[in-house]
Scaffold this motif. Structure first.
Motif, PDB file in Angstrom:
ATOM      1  N   SER A 110       0.681  -0.973  -0.329  1.00 56.13           N
ATOM      2  CA  SER A 110      -0.604  -0.096   0.368  1.00 56.13           C
ATOM      3  C   SER A 110       0.849   1.330  -0.102  1.00 56.13           C
ATOM      4  O   SER A 110       0.370   2.625  -0.139  1.00 56.13           O
ATOM      5  CB  SER A 110      -0.893   0.091   1.217  1.00 56.13           C
ATOM      6  OG  SER A 110      -0.330  -0.297   2.016  1.00 56.13           O
ATOM      7  N   SER A 111       2.223   0.629  -0.137  1.00 57.84           N
ATOM      8  CA  SER A 111       3.242   2.247   0.393  1.00 57.84           C
ATOM      9  C   SER A 111       4.509   2.002  -0.110  1.00 57.84           C
ATOM     10  O   SER A 111       4.685   0.760  -0.360  1.00 57.84           O
ATOM     11  CB  SER A 111       3.045   3.310   0.792  1.00 57.84           C
ATOM     12  OG  SER A 111       3.718   2.261   2.668  1.00 57.84           O
ATOM     13  N   GLY A 112       5.734   2.969  -0.499  1.00 61.09           N
ATOM     14  CA  GLY A 112       7.019   2.433  -0.010  1.00 61.09           C
ATOM     15  C   GLY A 112       7.348   1.381  -1.658  1.00 61.09           C
ATOM     16  O   GLY A 112       6.884   1.283  -2.478  1.00 61.09           O
ATOM     17  N   ALA A 115      -1.807  -5.663   1.987  1.00 62.18           N
ATOM     18  CA  ALA A 115      -1.893  -4.192   2.967  1.00 62.18           C
ATOM     19  C   ALA A 115      -3.398  -4.283   3.719  1.00 62.18           C
ATOM     20  O   ALA A 115      -4.157  -4.868   3.116  1.00 62.18           O
ATOM     21  CB  ALA A 115      -1.262  -3.586   2.113  1.00 62.18           C
ATOM     22  N   ARG A 116      -3.161  -3.821   5.290  1.00 64.89           N
ATOM     23  CA  ARG A 116      -4.075  -3.630   5.281  1.00 64.89           C
ATOM     24  C   ARG A 116      -5.134  -1.930   5.433  1.00 64.89           C
ATOM     25  O   ARG A 116      -6.289  -2.146   5.402  1.00 64.89           O
ATOM     26  CB  ARG A 116      -4.450  -3.520   7.438  1.00 64.89           C
ATOM     27  CG  ARG A 116      -3.547  -4.081   7.967  1.00 64.89           C
ATOM     28  CD  ARG A 116      -2.578  -4.043   9.338  1.00 64.89           C
ATOM     29  NE  ARG A 116      -1.037  -3.198   8.601  1.00 64.89           N
ATOM     30  CZ  ARG A 116      -1.264  -2.086   9.522  1.00 64.89           C
ATOM     31  NH1 ARG A 116      -1.632  -2.471  11.365  1.00 64.89           N
ATOM     32  NH2 ARG A 116      -0.173  -1.076   9.446  1.00 64.89           N
ATOM     33  N   ARG A 117      -4.415  -0.677   4.125  1.00 62.29           N
ATOM     34  CA  ARG A 117      -5.553   0.097   3.609  1.00 62.29           C
ATOM     35  C   ARG A 117      -5.272  -0.264   2.463  1.00 62.29           C
ATOM     36  O   ARG A 117      -4.811  -0.108   1.892  1.00 62.29           O
ATOM     37  CB  ARG A 117      -3.721   1.351   4.390  1.00 62.29           C
ATOM     38  CG  ARG A 117      -3.887   1.929   5.554  1.00 62.29           C
ATOM     39  CD  ARG A 117      -3.224   2.612   5.453  1.00 62.29           C
ATOM     40  NE  ARG A 117      -1.670   2.407   5.085  1.00 62.29           N
ATOM     41  CZ  ARG A 117      -0.121   3.068   4.510  1.00 62.29           C
ATOM     42  NH1 ARG A 117      -0.227   4.124   4.404  1.00 62.29           N
ATOM     43  NH2 ARG A 117       0.343   2.121   4.463  1.00 62.29           N
ATOM     44  N   VAL A 138      15.842  -3.161  18.258  1.00 63.90           N
ATOM     45  CA  VAL A 138      15.089  -4.216  18.302  1.00 63.90           C
ATOM     46  C   VAL A 138      14.677  -4.799  16.225  1.00 63.90           C
ATOM     47  O   VAL A 138      14.446  -5.538  16.181  1.00 63.90           O
ATOM     48  CB  VAL A 138      13.431  -4.360  18.106  1.00 63.90           C
ATOM     49  CG1 VAL A 138      12.603  -5.214  18.547  1.00 63.90           C
ATOM     50  CG2 VAL A 138      13.606  -4.052  20.179  1.00 63.90           C
ATOM     51  N   TYR A 139      15.175  -3.314  15.916  1.00 65.43           N
ATOM     52  CA  TYR A 139      14.355  -3.506  14.548  1.00 65.43           C
ATOM     53  C   TYR A 139      15.252  -4.401  13.858  1.00 65.43           C
ATOM     54  O   TYR A 139      15.059  -4.797  12.680  1.00 65.43           O
ATOM     55  CB  TYR A 139      14.195  -1.973  13.918  1.00 65.43           C
ATOM     56  CG  TYR A 139      14.311  -2.019  12.524  1.00 65.43           C
ATOM     57  CD1 TYR A 139      12.916  -2.630  11.817  1.00 65.43           C
ATOM     58  CD2 TYR A 139      15.681  -1.698  11.375  1.00 65.43           C
ATOM     59  CE1 TYR A 139      12.581  -1.609  10.233  1.00 65.43           C
ATOM     60  CE2 TYR A 139      15.290  -1.421  10.084  1.00 65.43           C
ATOM     61  CZ  TYR A 139      13.669  -1.884  10.015  1.00 65.43           C
ATOM     62  OH  TYR A 139      13.614  -1.816   8.670  1.00 65.43           O
ATOM     63  N   CYS A 140      16.925  -3.940  14.017  1.00 67.16           N
ATOM     64  CA  CYS A 140      17.927  -4.523  13.066  1.00 67.16           C
ATOM     65  C   CYS A 140      18.271  -6.023  13.561  1.00 67.16           C
ATOM     66  O   CYS A 140      18.178  -6.708  12.610  1.00 67.16           O
ATOM     67  CB  CYS A 140      19.070  -4.295  14.029  1.00 67.16           C
ATOM     68  SG  CYS A 140      19.503  -2.592  13.299  1.00 67.16           S
ATOM     69  N   GLU A 172      13.240   5.663  -0.188  1.00 64.85           N
ATOM     70  CA  GLU A 172      11.770   6.563   0.097  1.00 64.85           C
ATOM     71  C   GLU A 172      10.538   6.359   0.797  1.00 64.85           C
ATOM     72  O   GLU A 172      10.310   5.390  -0.638  1.00 64.85           O
ATOM     73  CB  GLU A 172      11.516   8.158  -0.753  1.00 64.85           C
ATOM     74  CG  GLU A 172      12.474   8.890  -0.859  1.00 64.85           C
ATOM     75  CD  GLU A 172      12.434   9.391  -2.904  1.00 64.85           C
ATOM     76  OE1 GLU A 172      11.527   9.327  -3.536  1.00 64.85           O
ATOM     77  OE2 GLU A 172      13.555  10.199  -3.013  1.00 64.85           O
ATOM     78  N   SER A 173       9.989   6.146   1.636  1.00 67.93           N
ATOM     79  CA  SER A 173       8.750   5.680   1.807  1.00 67.93           C
ATOM     80  C   SER A 173       7.962   6.529   3.317  1.00 67.93           C
ATOM     81  O   SER A 173       8.506   7.143   3.584  1.00 67.93           O
ATOM     82  CB  SER A 173       8.830   3.938   2.130  1.00 67.93           C
ATOM     83  OG  SER A 173       9.037   3.669   3.351  1.00 67.93           O
ATOM     84  N   GLU A 174       6.845   5.350   3.694  1.00 72.01           N
ATOM     85  CA  GLU A 174       6.582   6.166   5.022  1.00 72.01           C
ATOM     86  C   GLU A 174       6.750   5.291   6.451  1.00 72.01           C
ATOM     87  O   GLU A 174       6.202   5.508   6.997  1.00 72.01           O
ATOM     88  CB  GLU A 174       5.271   5.352   4.747  1.00 72.01           C
ATOM     89  CG  GLU A 174       4.273   6.722   3.629  1.00 72.01           C
ATOM     90  CD  GLU A 174       3.121   6.463   2.978  1.00 72.01           C
ATOM     91  OE1 GLU A 174       2.587   5.611   4.013  1.00 72.01           O
ATOM     92  OE2 GLU A 174       2.222   6.672   2.660  1.00 72.01           O
TER      93      GLU A 174
END
Ligand code: NDP
Length: 243
Positions: A13-15, A35-37, A152-154, A186-188
């Motif tokens: 839905s994005s990026g 996606a959810r959107r 945590v992301y890594c 570039e993304s959200e």
């Protein structure tokens, strides 16, 4: 280019997911996006269709294994097969560990790790039955190094690499596995950062960002290789970025 494929993309839905849907549909592949959107997905499917591309969508929450199974099954019923799954959905609410944003840690684990595992659980049996298939799992430069606020992301992205490598080793030529690791793009993605310090740090880091189409091109490259060629890892950074 190789034959046209049925490609499922999570988080489209994005990026990067959205750019990948556009690129692969323009290349002639049939894309099934989730996606959810859903209003975003509906719009994207309409745009791809207007450009004579093949696209369909279904609402998807990758943290729900039954929903992911149903997403894959819907694609198989509709198109007759599932050639590629791009496990792309991800979130990145960065913060220092001491902030104890435990709900955000859990959300990253749920989307970035369990989401990828759910995609594998849903599609691997279908690919095995077909005798071929291809997972493209989206990791990050954060799958190779750790920086403050991103522990945590890594960790989730290290996990995506580990899971992908294990899957590759267990595949006996029938299922290909590619990890695509973007640098800043570039993304959200940074919109999910609630921590003030991490959000400020990110602004400077994200000043040099690739267009999402650059990552879509890398994904398309891996998908379009002949069946006996398994591209395992691609890291794509902005030329001007040191990280
Ligand atoms: P975006 O935030 O633009 O896209 C993330 C996508 O994930 C959205 O489509 C979102 O859709 C989806 N998503 C989030 N949670 C769920 C869920 N529970 N179920 C289904 N879909 C979900 O960011 P990017 O395009 O940048 O992110 C794509 C991938 O690239 C991620 O895995 C990210 O970690 C990775 N990446 C990105 C980098 C960058 O600099 N942009 C760098 C390195 C890696 P919705 O909210 O509609 O559900």
């Amino acid at each position: 280019m190789s034959e046209h494929k049925v490609v499922l993309i999570t988080g489209a839905s994005s990026g990067i997911g959205e750019a990948t849907a556009r690129k692969l549909a323009a290349d002639g592949h049939h894309v099934f996006i989730g996606a959810r959107r859903t209003e975003r997905l509906e719009h994207l499917v309409q745009e791809i269709g207007d450009a004579n591309g093949g696209a369909a969508f279904r609402k998807l929450d990758v943290t729900d294994v039954a929903d992911v199974q149903s997403f894959v099954e819907t694609a198989r019923e509709r198109f007759g097969r599932v050639d590629v799954v791009v496990n792309n959905a991800g979130v990145m609410p960065l913060s220092p560990l001491a902030a104890l944003n435990i709900d955000e840690w859990n959300r990253m684990l749920d989307v970035n790790v369990r989401g990828v595992l759910n995609g594998i659980a849903a599609a691997l049996p279908v690919m095995r039955a077909q005798g071929n298939g291809h997972f493209v799992n989206i990791a990050s430069v954060g799958a190779y190094e750790v920086v403050p606020t991103a522990a945590v992301y890594c960790a989730t992205k290290f996990a995506v690499r580990a899971i992908s490598e294990g899957l590759r080793q267990e595949s006996s030529g029938d299922v290909r596995v590619t990890v695509v690791s973007p640098g800043v793009t570039e993304s959200e993605l940074a919109d999910s950062i609630s921590d003030d310090m991490a959000r400020e740090d990110m602004k400077a880091y994200r000043a040099v960002a690739l267009p999402a189409a650059a990552i879509a091109n890398a994904i398309a490259f891996a998908i379009d290789q002949p069946a006996d060629v398994d591209v395992n890892e691609i890291v794509v950074r902005p030329a001007a970025s040191a990280q």
